[in-house]
Structure formats: structure tokens, C-alpha cells
Design an enzyme around this catalytic site. Structure first.
Site, PDB file in Angstrom:
ATOM      1  N   PHE A   1      -5.574   9.149  -4.036  1.00 24.33           N
ATOM      2  CA  PHE A   1      -4.372   8.571  -4.667  1.00 24.33           C
ATOM      3  C   PHE A   1      -4.038   7.301  -3.896  1.00 24.33           C
ATOM      4  O   PHE A   1      -3.952   7.341  -2.671  1.00 24.33           O
ATOM      5  CB  PHE A   1      -3.173   9.519  -4.574  1.00 24.33           C
ATOM      6  CG  PHE A   1      -1.864   8.881  -5.004  1.00 24.33           C
ATOM      7  CD1 PHE A   1      -1.330   9.138  -6.253  1.00 24.33           C
ATOM      8  CD2 PHE A   1      -1.181   7.999  -4.160  1.00 24.33           C
ATOM      9  CE1 PHE A   1      -0.137   8.540  -6.659  1.00 24.33           C
ATOM     10  CE2 PHE A   1       0.006   7.385  -4.559  1.00 24.33           C
ATOM     11  CZ  PHE A   1       0.530   7.665  -5.813  1.00 24.33           C
ATOM     12  N   GLU A   2      -3.840   6.216  -4.609  1.00 28.74           N
ATOM     13  CA  GLU A   2      -3.340   4.999  -3.981  1.00 28.74           C
ATOM     14  C   GLU A   2      -2.630   4.196  -5.051  1.00 28.74           C
ATOM     15  O   GLU A   2      -3.111   4.131  -6.186  1.00 28.74           O
ATOM     16  CB  GLU A   2      -4.476   4.081  -3.495  1.00 28.74           C
ATOM     17  CG  GLU A   2      -5.318   4.579  -2.369  1.00 28.74           C
ATOM     18  CD  GLU A   2      -6.430   3.594  -1.969  1.00 28.74           C
ATOM     19  OE1 GLU A   2      -7.080   3.007  -2.865  1.00 28.74           O
ATOM     20  OE2 GLU A   2      -6.636   3.418  -0.777  1.00 28.74           O
ATOM     21  N   ILE A   3      -1.504   3.605  -4.693  1.00 26.60           N
ATOM     22  CA  ILE A   3      -0.961   2.518  -5.494  1.00 26.60           C
ATOM     23  C   ILE A   3      -0.891   1.360  -4.516  1.00 26.60           C
ATOM     24  O   ILE A   3      -0.348   1.521  -3.413  1.00 26.60           O
ATOM     25  CB  ILE A   3       0.433   2.840  -6.068  1.00 26.60           C
ATOM     26  CG1 ILE A   3       0.362   4.102  -6.941  1.00 26.60           C
ATOM     27  CG2 ILE A   3       0.971   1.651  -6.877  1.00 26.60           C
ATOM     28  CD1 ILE A   3       1.714   4.572  -7.453  1.00 26.60           C
TER      29      ILE A   3
ATOM     30  N   TYR B   1       0.861  -1.177   0.000  1.00 28.34           N
ATOM     31  CA  TYR B   1       0.000   0.000   0.000  1.00 28.34           C
ATOM     32  C   TYR B   1       0.900   1.231   0.000  1.00 28.34           C
ATOM     33  O   TYR B   1       1.982   1.197   0.583  1.00 28.34           O
ATOM     34  CB  TYR B   1      -0.903   0.005   1.244  1.00 28.34           C
ATOM     35  CG  TYR B   1      -1.991   1.063   1.188  1.00 28.34           C
ATOM     36  CD1 TYR B   1      -3.199   0.810   0.538  1.00 28.34           C
ATOM     37  CD2 TYR B   1      -1.790   2.334   1.745  1.00 28.34           C
ATOM     38  CE1 TYR B   1      -4.186   1.784   0.443  1.00 28.34           C
ATOM     39  CE2 TYR B   1      -2.764   3.307   1.662  1.00 28.34           C
ATOM     40  CZ  TYR B   1      -3.965   3.028   1.016  1.00 28.34           C
ATOM     41  OH  TYR B   1      -4.937   3.996   0.919  1.00 28.34           O
TER      42      TYR B   1
END
Ligand code: GTP
Ligand code: NAG
Ligand code: MG
Length: 391
Positions: A278-280, A221
Site C-alpha cells: 500500500f502506498e499513496i 509519501y
């Protein structure tokens, strides 16, 4: 001397001068060109090698195996009416990153996407686009929810002017992002996702492939901005989390980041969360038994509808309890804006190396309402150069 004679003499001088200039420039004299004053824009090959090294020092690893894409996709939840706002986001992501990689992009919607939306987004994305409709039972009330109670809760939160307090669709959206997007049939084809919302901006070249970084460094995460949540949207969220911790102690990770979200060993929630627009992250992690058990506990407690639990605290608490702290990553070099906050790298060197165009004075990282300083402190991470002058 007559006027015309003077002109004739000037003309003669000019001719001699021009001839001299011509001869010299043909032989050895180097005429400075703009490249003597400004470095030429490096090619992508050079960026891979040389920029890569400065990238390593700010955290993003660059392997030279970039031709190989990771099993990953961008994902956007959107309405047809979001078309121009998402177009802007895609353009930013493509210009700063994806034009060199051509990752796929999945678009999800509770209605069918129209042709205008599909045509434009397909033209803008350099990878393959996919359009999915959300199954009805992922965007509706579960049978254990008392819909009258939910309506009263919305009206009450509306009266109190809590942000999105009276909004029903927003609740379905938060629940969907918390528990379902990663198991949409289209998302089952991938291991990692990068979430992109309408109207975001990226301010720096992305130095490498964040998906590859995630995979090679075992990150599950990642975030760019973190901050405190509005208490009024989550009054009983932590009670539900405590219920989960009690019934599933086996899911709580050793070496987790509990300290980031609780200042009293888990008794209360300090409201810190990663800003999930926003997330990767790892889809495999979200699809794990741990995460699904966690989500169903929360979902059964009803706070997505009786309160207004956001997917940001829901994901953040899960990551902080069920991952090891070093499986969570802060991206200093991905400069980002979603109204109303900006992440702009603190260090001038980073900003110049990555051709950033954000204003450092707008960086939110070290502001009072941000939790990013806490993230660095509890994990004993070294803050980036220049952070102290931005406080
Ligand atoms: N298909 C669909 N997408 C939605 C709906 N509501 C929100 N979204 C999407 O869900 C994401 C989050 O919604 P936003 O309206 O951006 O919510 P937010 O980021 O919390 O708040 P603001 O951006 O400040 O308005 C965005 O990608 C929206 O396009 C909806 O009813 N249907
Ligand atoms: C990508 O990941 C998905 C989900 O784990 C998997 O089903 C699929 O086979 C993978 N594709 C490739 C090309 O590895
Ligand atoms: Mg948004």
C-alpha cells in the site's frame, strides 16, 4: 358457547380492531418505521459535510471542493494470472472510495495484458483504465550485473529458505517498483499514485479524498502498516545507503525521519520500513533528481540481484532521509489488509463513523513486530484513542 359462535365473536373483535387501527393510522398515530431505530444511511452529500468533521479529527482533511479531482491515478503491477485477485482488490477500492471519485487506474505488466484481464478490470473500475507494457530494459539485468553471481546468490538464498530467496522474477519486480514504475510513459501523466496489489481489502469507508489530502497538506509519501524487514534479504543495503549519503549530502533533508530507521544516528539500519504494497505518494518526488540519484547508487551496488532488496525498505529509507518527517503521513482511517497483516483503526468511534468491518483485535499497529509505535514516538504524534487497550 358453541365453537362457531366463539369464532364469530373473535372475528367481530378482529374487525373492530382492524377498523380502529386503520382510522388511527390514517390520522395522527405515528407508526414507527425502521428509520426510528437505525439512522438512515447518509447520502454522499451528508458524508461530505458531517462525516467529514469526524474525519478531520482522525487526520483526513475534508475540503468541500471534492468535485475537483487531483491529478492522480491508481497503479497496479500484475500478471494476467492475477486477474481474480486484482478483481477483488478493485471491488474493495471502488466500494469504499473510488465509486464516488472515478480516478483512473493504470495496469503495468512485463508481458502484454490479455483481453480477459482488460475486459474485467475495465468493467470494475469506475474511472478510465490504461494498460502498459514495461519496457524490456526496466525488467532485465543491467550490464554491470554479473548474472552468474546473481544465480549463485539465488541458489544460496533458496537453500537457506529465505522468502522468495530463489525467485528471479520477484527480484525484477522489486527493482521495478523501486526505480521505474513512476517513469513509465503512462505514469508520466499524473502527479500522485495509489498502489494497489492483488487480494487486498479495505475495511472502512474512505472519508474524503486521500489524493487531495496529500496535495493540500504537502505530503509526499504515506503508509498504513510499517514493520521490521528480514535481515537476510538486505545485509548490505545500509552500506549502499551510507555510500549515497556520503556522495550526495545535499540530498539529505533537514528535519528528516532518520530517527525512524536508525537508532544510532545513521550508523546502522534498524530495518523499519513502510509496507509498500500500500502506498499513496508523489510521483514528482520519485521522479526528482534526489530520488533518481539514490536509486542509481543502490542499483549499481547490485543488491537487487546479489541479495533480495525489497522496494519497501528502498522506498522507506528514501522517504526517511530525503523528505521532511511531516511530508510522510500515516493513514489511521484507511483500514487495510494484505496477507498477513491488518490495519484496523484503534478507536471505536472511528470504526463506527466509517462503517468499518475489520476486527480490532487483528490490528497490527501496536504489535511487537510493527514499527508504527516507533513512528508515533519519534515524531511525538498523539496515538489514536484506544491504542493502549490493543497492545
Ligand atoms: N507483471 C508482473 N507482476 C508481478 C510479477 N511478480 C509480482 N508481480 C506483482 O507485483 C506485486 C507484488 O507481488 P506479490 O507476489 O504480491 O509480492 P508480495 O506482496 O511481496 O508477496 P505476497 O503478496 O505475500 O506473495 C503484485 O502486484 C504482483 O501482481 C511478475 O513477474 N510480473
Ligand atoms: C498531471 O501531471 C503531469 C505530470 O506532472 C503533467 O504532465 C500533466 O500535464 C498534468 N495534467 C493536468 C491535467 O494537470
Ligand atoms: Mg502482494
Amino acid at each position: 358457547m358453541s365453537v362457531s359462535a366463539r369464532y364469530t365473536r373473535y372475528l367481530a373483535f378482529a374487525l373492530v380492531g382492524l377498523t380502529f387501527f386503520y382510522l388511527v393510522s390514517r390520522s395522527s398515530l405515528e407508526i414507527p418505521t425502521s428509520s426510528s431505530f437505525a439512522p438512515a444511511r447518509p447520502t454522499y452529500e451528508e458524508v461530505k459535510g458531517e462525516k467529514a468533521q469526524s474525519a478531520v479529527s482522525v487526520g483526513l482533511d475534508q475540503s468541500n471542493s471534492q468535485t475537483q479531482r487531483v491529478n492522480a491515478t491508481f497503479v497496479t503491477l500484475a500478471r494476467n494470472s492475477d486477474i481474480w485477485e486484482i478483481a477483488k482488490s478493485i471491488r474493495n477500492v471502488e466500494d469504499r472510495f473510488n465509486r464516488n471519485f472515478h480516478y483512473d487506474w493504470v495496469f503495468l505488466n512485463d508481458k502484454d495484458f490479455d483481453d480477459e484481464f482488460k475486459k474485467l478490470t475495465t468493467a470494475l473500475v469506475s474511472g478510465t483504465t490504461h494498460y502498459g507494457r514495461i519496457p524490456e530494459d526496466h525488467w532485465s539485468y543491467p550490464d554491470w550485473i554479473d548474472q552468474d553471481k546473481a544465480r549463485e546468490a539465488r541458489q544460496e538464498m533458496g537453500r537457506k529458505k529465505i522468502i522468495y530467496g530463489d525467485n528471479e522474477a520477484y527480484r525484477h519486480m522489486c527493482r521495478y517498483e523501486s526505480g521505474f514504475f513512476f517513469r513509465h510513459p503512462l505514469m508520466m501523466n499524473y502527479e500522485y499514485y495509489w498502489r494497489v496489489e492483488p487480494s487486498i481489502e479495505l475495511f472502512c469507508d474512505v472519508p474524503g479524498d486521500p489524493f487531495r489530502f496529500m496535495k493540500e497538506n504537502n505530503k509526499k509519501y504515506s503508509f498504513v502498516i510499517s514493520l521490521y524487514e528480514y535481515y537476510e534479504t538486505i545485509p548490505t543495503l545500509w552500506d549502499s545507503v551510507k555510500g549515497f549519503m556520503k556522495s550526495h549530502p545535499e540530498h539529505i533533508a533537514d528535519g528528516n525521519a532518520m530517527e525512524f530507521i536508525s537508532e544510532d544516528g545513521g550508523e546502522t539500519y534498524n530495518k523499519c520500513h513502510f509496507w509498500s504494497n500500500f502506498e499513496i505518494g508523489s510521483l514528482e518526488w520519485l521522479r526528482s533528481k534526489q530520488y533518481i540519484d539514490y536509486f542509481s547508487t543502490l542499483d549499481h551496488d547490485g543488491g537487487f540481484f546479489y541479495e533480495r532488496w525489497g522496494d519497501a525498505p528502498v522506498h522507506s529509507i528514501a522517504a526517511s532521509l530525503m523528505l521532511k518527517a511531516d511530508e510522510i503521513h500515516f493513514w489511521n482511517e484507511i483500514a487495510y489488509y494484505h496477507v498477513p497483516f491488518t490495519h484496523c483503526p484503534s478507536s471505536e468511534k472511528t470504526r463506527l463513523d466509517l462503517r468499518c468491518h475489520c476486527k480490532p483485535s487483528e490490528n497490527f499497529d501496536w504489535a511487537g513486530y510493527s514499527c508504527t509505535k516507533r513512528w508515533f514516538d519519534v515524531n511525538k504524534l498523539q496515538k489514536p484513542d484506544g491504542w493502549d487497550s490493543q497492545q
